[in-house]
Enzyme design. Sequence first.
Site, PDB file in Angstrom:
ATOM      1  N   ARG A  34    -121.429 -14.049 -39.880  1.00  0.00           N
ATOM      2  CA  ARG A  34    -120.903 -15.263 -39.259  1.00  0.00           C
ATOM      3  C   ARG A  34    -121.051 -16.470 -40.178  1.00  0.00           C
ATOM      4  O   ARG A  34    -120.305 -17.436 -40.063  1.00  0.00           O
ATOM      5  CB  ARG A  34    -121.550 -15.497 -37.887  1.00  0.00           C
ATOM      6  CG  ARG A  34    -121.035 -14.502 -36.833  1.00  0.00           C
ATOM      7  CD  ARG A  34    -121.748 -14.647 -35.506  1.00  0.00           C
ATOM      8  NE  ARG A  34    -123.155 -14.328 -35.580  1.00  0.00           N
ATOM      9  CZ  ARG A  34    -123.671 -13.116 -35.403  1.00  0.00           C
ATOM     10  NH1 ARG A  34    -122.880 -12.101 -35.112  1.00  0.00           N
ATOM     11  NH2 ARG A  34    -124.968 -12.913 -35.493  1.00  0.00           N
ATOM     12  N   GLU A  67    -138.458  -7.388 -38.901  1.00  0.00           N
ATOM     13  CA  GLU A  67    -139.491  -7.050 -37.922  1.00  0.00           C
ATOM     14  C   GLU A  67    -140.127  -5.696 -38.254  1.00  0.00           C
ATOM     15  O   GLU A  67    -141.334  -5.540 -38.184  1.00  0.00           O
ATOM     16  CB  GLU A  67    -138.884  -7.025 -36.521  1.00  0.00           C
ATOM     17  CG  GLU A  67    -139.910  -6.861 -35.428  1.00  0.00           C
ATOM     18  CD  GLU A  67    -139.297  -6.941 -34.045  1.00  0.00           C
ATOM     19  OE1 GLU A  67    -140.049  -6.730 -33.076  1.00  0.00           O
ATOM     20  OE2 GLU A  67    -138.091  -7.217 -33.915  1.00  0.00           O
TER      21      GLU A  67
END
Length: 176
Positions: A59, A96
């Site tokens: 994006r 993560e």
Amino acid sequence: MGDLRQLVRTIPDYPKPGILFRDVTTLMGDAKGFKAAVEGMAAPYLNDNIDAVAGIEARGFILGGAVADRLSCGFIPIRKKGKLPWKTIGQQYSLEYGVDIIEIHADAIKPGERILIVDDLIATGGTAEAAAKLISRTGGLVAGPAFLVDLPDLGGLDLLRSHGIRTHALLAFEGH
């Protein structure tokens, strides 16, 4: 900017329980909202002599291209490893669970060029930090980043500021 916040769709429990996903595609699909967002992201940098916008996949390509047009400068894609067709420079960053690598073309930035990093959203800041390191390694100067959305509870802007990077986010949403 209140109207722009209303154009961002919130999807609960995506991609996993407890996450409030901020979907900016609804804002980008609104002509007036998209124009206002691009203008707002570019505004702090109008007089900063930006040489190029570096947009982070994916994006960040959409917003970055529009911001580059607004600033009358070039555009540099920052892509995931293995997606660029020419000699690249990469930068590893933590996720993560594990690590990933982003890359730019080795000849994309000339020493001393002022580069604006653009992405749709900043959360923990790992990708944006890696982008800043990548730009610095090429000899480019990080003029700052511009984000459409900040998730302040996750500390991404604070991470960039800890490196002395001036930051800008158009909208902020509490929670994560």
